[in-house]
Design a protein around this motif. Sequence first.
Motif, short mmCIF file in Angstrom:
data_model
loop_
_atom_site.label_atom_id
_atom_site.label_comp_id
_atom_site.label_asym_id
_atom_site.label_seq_id
_atom_site.Cartn_x
_atom_site.Cartn_y
_atom_site.Cartn_z
N TRP A 1 0.81 -1.21 0.00
CA TRP A 1 0.00 0.00 0.00
C TRP A 1 0.85 1.27 0.00
N GLY A 2 2.02 1.24 -0.63
CA GLY A 2 2.86 2.43 -0.74
C GLY A 2 3.88 2.59 0.36
N LYS A 3 3.90 1.66 1.31
CA LYS A 3 4.83 1.81 2.43
C LYS A 3 6.28 1.52 2.04
N THR A 4 6.48 0.68 1.02
CA THR A 4 7.85 0.49 0.51
C THR A 4 8.33 1.77 -0.16
N LEU A 5 7.45 2.42 -0.90
CA LEU A 5 7.79 3.71 -1.51
C LEU A 5 8.14 4.73 -0.44
N SER A 6 7.41 4.72 0.67
CA SER A 6 7.68 5.69 1.74
C SER A 6 9.08 5.49 2.32
N VAL A 7 9.51 4.23 2.44
CA VAL A 7 10.87 3.96 2.93
C VAL A 7 11.89 4.52 1.96
N TYR A 8 11.63 4.36 0.66
CA TYR A 8 12.53 4.93 -0.35
C TYR A 8 12.63 6.45 -0.19
N LEU A 9 11.50 7.13 -0.06
CA LEU A 9 11.50 8.59 0.05
C LEU A 9 12.28 9.05 1.28
N ILE A 10 12.07 8.37 2.40
CA ILE A 10 12.77 8.74 3.64
C ILE A 10 14.27 8.48 3.51
N TRP A 11 14.61 7.30 2.99
CA TRP A 11 16.03 6.94 2.86
C TRP A 11 16.75 7.90 1.92
N TYR A 12 16.18 8.11 0.73
CA TYR A 12 16.85 8.96 -0.23
C TYR A 12 16.89 10.41 0.26
N GLY A 13 15.81 10.88 0.86
CA GLY A 13 15.77 12.25 1.37
C GLY A 13 16.83 12.52 2.42
N LEU A 14 17.03 11.54 3.32
CA LEU A 14 18.04 11.71 4.37
C LEU A 14 19.44 11.83 3.76
N GLY A 15 19.76 10.93 2.86
CA GLY A 15 21.09 10.98 2.25
C GLY A 15 21.30 12.20 1.39
N ARG A 16 20.31 12.52 0.57
CA ARG A 16 20.46 13.64 -0.36
C ARG A 16 20.57 14.97 0.38
#
Length: 326
Positions: A198-213
């Motif tokens: 339900w989009g929760k894998t996408l949410s992990v991507y957004l959080i992970w990439y946002g933190l690093g970037r």
Amino acid sequence: MTFVSPNLSIRTYAICILVGIIAATILTNQRLKARGAESGVVLDIALWAVPLGIIGARIFHVVTHPDDYFGSAEKMLHILYIWEGGIAIFGSLIGGAVGVYIGCRMTGVRFWTFADALAPGLLLAQAFGRFGNYFNHELYGVPTNAWWGLEIEKSNPAFPAGLPAGTLFQPTFLFEVIWDVAGVLVILYLSKKFTLQWGKTLSVYLIWYGLGRSYFESIRIDPSLIFLGVRTNIWAAWAAILIGVIIFVVQSRRHPGLEPSAYVPGRQWSPTPAVDSADTYSEYDETDNDADLDSNSHSESATASAPQGGAAPRGKSVTSGTRLKS
């Protein structure tokens, strides 16, 4: 870096991006198949997502670098010269999301199912794309004396004024490659361990990439639009983190259970079962057929058991799959 032949010029950055797209497509296809989706449906959606993602990436870059493209007709013309470089990942996410939505509407695949399947592939594609920055010697960070420092030729147009030749710089694109590859492994593990849907894998991507970037962007020295003292891409990274948290919280409350299917109701696809051994030709099929004697004998026995005047059942037609439409 550019490979040149008598009639063709191929830029290494373009090759890196293309390889990244192919890798992401393959990984996404495998993840969709595991969810019960039709093999290859990812290509139907990619036909919308990739072009709109490129357009969005270009628009975002132009908007965040206004001095390079606005002020004269000649500058504005360069907006179309995408081969000169200048695309932004955050813009590609926005444009690509629109393309995915359109593609999912046309194929019947759930938007969130596809987004979750795509999430690790996005990081994989971005990792390949960052190698293009290395070949171009661009988007590097502040000067450093560390052993991993990258030497940039002083003739580089982006070389900071006032610094001596031989200065080493932080290879921020290398840092991001490492972060992205680690993120692929983290997302694959978490999505399997906790069955994130339900989009929760996408949410992990957004959080992970946002933190690093947000960190890598803070040590880059290339020109960028500044808003309230902060680079625009850092604002975008913070926004990605916030959106990721919101998606995770909202979807966890709205959908505590698992997705019933990779397709929306009424658009399910189901694989065709294997051909039954009884599906053979009969004497009522065309006279010049390729059925063997055993098959014909089987058909004759079927004919004998059929009501007088009736016909023996013909062989079933086989298709590659069935997709139900509402």
